[in-house]
Design a protein around this motif. Sequence first.
Motif, PDB file in Angstrom:
ATOM      1  N   GLY A  11       0.793  -1.224   0.000  1.00  0.00           N
ATOM      2  CA  GLY A  11       0.000   0.000   0.000  1.00  0.00           C
ATOM      3  C   GLY A  11       0.822   1.269   0.000  1.00  0.00           C
ATOM      4  O   GLY A  11       0.507   2.209   0.710  1.00  0.00           O
ATOM      5  N   LYS A  12       1.900   1.329  -0.786  1.00  0.00           N
ATOM      6  CA  LYS A  12       2.719   2.530  -0.844  1.00  0.00           C
ATOM      7  C   LYS A  12       1.963   3.643  -1.565  1.00  0.00           C
ATOM      8  O   LYS A  12       1.185   3.407  -2.473  1.00  0.00           O
ATOM      9  N   PHE A  13       2.228   4.872  -1.152  1.00  0.00           N
ATOM     10  CA  PHE A  13       1.671   6.030  -1.830  1.00  0.00           C
ATOM     11  C   PHE A  13       2.509   6.334  -3.061  1.00  0.00           C
ATOM     12  O   PHE A  13       3.731   6.512  -2.961  1.00  0.00           O
ATOM     13  N   THR A  14       1.866   6.401  -4.210  1.00  0.00           N
ATOM     14  CA  THR A  14       2.578   6.643  -5.460  1.00  0.00           C
ATOM     15  C   THR A  14       1.994   7.814  -6.242  1.00  0.00           C
ATOM     16  O   THR A  14       2.253   7.952  -7.439  1.00  0.00           O
ATOM     17  N   GLY A  15       1.203   8.661  -5.585  1.00  0.00           N
ATOM     18  CA  GLY A  15       0.535   9.734  -6.307  1.00  0.00           C
ATOM     19  C   GLY A  15      -0.703   9.201  -7.009  1.00  0.00           C
ATOM     20  O   GLY A  15      -1.108   8.049  -6.829  1.00  0.00           O
ATOM     21  N   THR A  16      -1.330  10.051  -7.822  1.00  0.00           N
ATOM     22  CA  THR A  16      -2.514   9.642  -8.580  1.00  0.00           C
ATOM     23  C   THR A  16      -2.370  10.135 -10.019  1.00  0.00           C
ATOM     24  O   THR A  16      -1.361  10.758 -10.377  1.00  0.00           O
ATOM     25  N   ASP A  17      -3.391   9.885 -10.811  1.00  0.00           N
ATOM     26  CA  ASP A  17      -3.351  10.323 -12.206  1.00  0.00           C
ATOM     27  C   ASP A  17      -3.245  11.841 -12.321  1.00  0.00           C
ATOM     28  O   ASP A  17      -2.687  12.354 -13.286  1.00  0.00           O
ATOM     29  N   THR A  18      -3.808  12.542 -11.345  1.00  0.00           N
ATOM     30  CA  THR A  18      -3.809  14.006 -11.421  1.00  0.00           C
ATOM     31  C   THR A  18      -2.943  14.668 -10.349  1.00  0.00           C
ATOM     32  O   THR A  18      -2.875  15.897 -10.297  1.00  0.00           O
ATOM     33  N   TYR A  19      -2.300  13.876  -9.501  1.00  0.00           N
ATOM     34  CA  TYR A  19      -1.409  14.442  -8.478  1.00  0.00           C
ATOM     35  C   TYR A  19      -0.027  13.839  -8.665  1.00  0.00           C
ATOM     36  O   TYR A  19       0.203  12.671  -8.339  1.00  0.00           O
ATOM     37  N   ILE A  20       0.883  14.632  -9.211  1.00  0.00           N
ATOM     38  CA  ILE A  20       2.240  14.174  -9.472  1.00  0.00           C
ATOM     39  C   ILE A  20       3.101  14.494  -8.259  1.00  0.00           C
ATOM     40  O   ILE A  20       3.313  15.665  -7.923  1.00  0.00           O
ATOM     41  N   ALA A  21       3.576  13.465  -7.591  1.00  0.00           N
ATOM     42  CA  ALA A  21       4.377  13.649  -6.379  1.00  0.00           C
ATOM     43  C   ALA A  21       5.834  13.298  -6.652  1.00  0.00           C
ATOM     44  O   ALA A  21       6.128  12.353  -7.385  1.00  0.00           O
TER      45      ALA A  21
END
Length: 278
Positions: A11-21
């Motif tokens: 369950g790592k956070f990898t951003g989303t389609d609209t949130y580039i991290a």
Amino acid sequence: MINHTKIMSKGKFTGTDTYIASDELMAAVDIARHLEKPLLIKGEPGTGKTMLAQAVSKSLDMELYIWNIKSTTKAQDGLYVYDTVQRLYDSQFGESGVDDIGHYIKLGKLGEAFKQDKQVVLLIDEIDKADLEFPNDLLWELDQMEFYIHETKETVKAKVRPIVIITSNAEKELPDAFLRRCIFHYIAFPDKDMMTQIVHAHFENLEENLLEQALKTFYWIRSIRDVRKKPSTSEFIDWIRALMLGGIDPDTIQKELPFLGVLMKKDEDQNLVLDMNN
């Protein structure tokens, strides 16, 4: 560079389609989860501090609770409120259940997050808007993940520790005791490469020449030393949309500065940019 695979097993956070991290931001989120500490986020307005919590919620498929902080907000507001006025009103009109004090206890956002059976994301947004004692008043609750309701003699303890994300615009210095309990990350303003990724995440089939000219103009404006309020990422996204809707010729963007009011929100900044562009 931090190896994400050693931080979280799943369950790592990898951003989303609209949130580039950035890699550093993704690592900060995962470290805060692993160490079970609040993640304190700072950065220029419009760099996605508030949207981070929404992205984490979406990426990890967790419910999001948002506690918007104002200058009048007290720590107690996030825990619970005892509605004495409603109880008095009900007693005057003979409503049933008046003797049940618990009926008049309304949980705040922190309390609601603690009550959930599954892990949730809790955003404490713009914590520096409140008074100086506000962060210190939450030390026990954020450490122990519990609070006591005096009226009902009940302890509300988190069933599952929420992912706590706290944003600050650096309007006030936060207490050292509070800072010690947080993982800190500063969201740097995106460079041109990162900004290009962000724009492409919001627009399909964007004309490359329009983006190139808009980027060149945008970063030129931000480079002007005397601009008081530099345009943000969110304002740049709005400006791109305005340029597209207006059918602006990309080759005229830098010379004519169309829809400048989308980027610049102060008269003196607009005048400065226009003067320097002539």
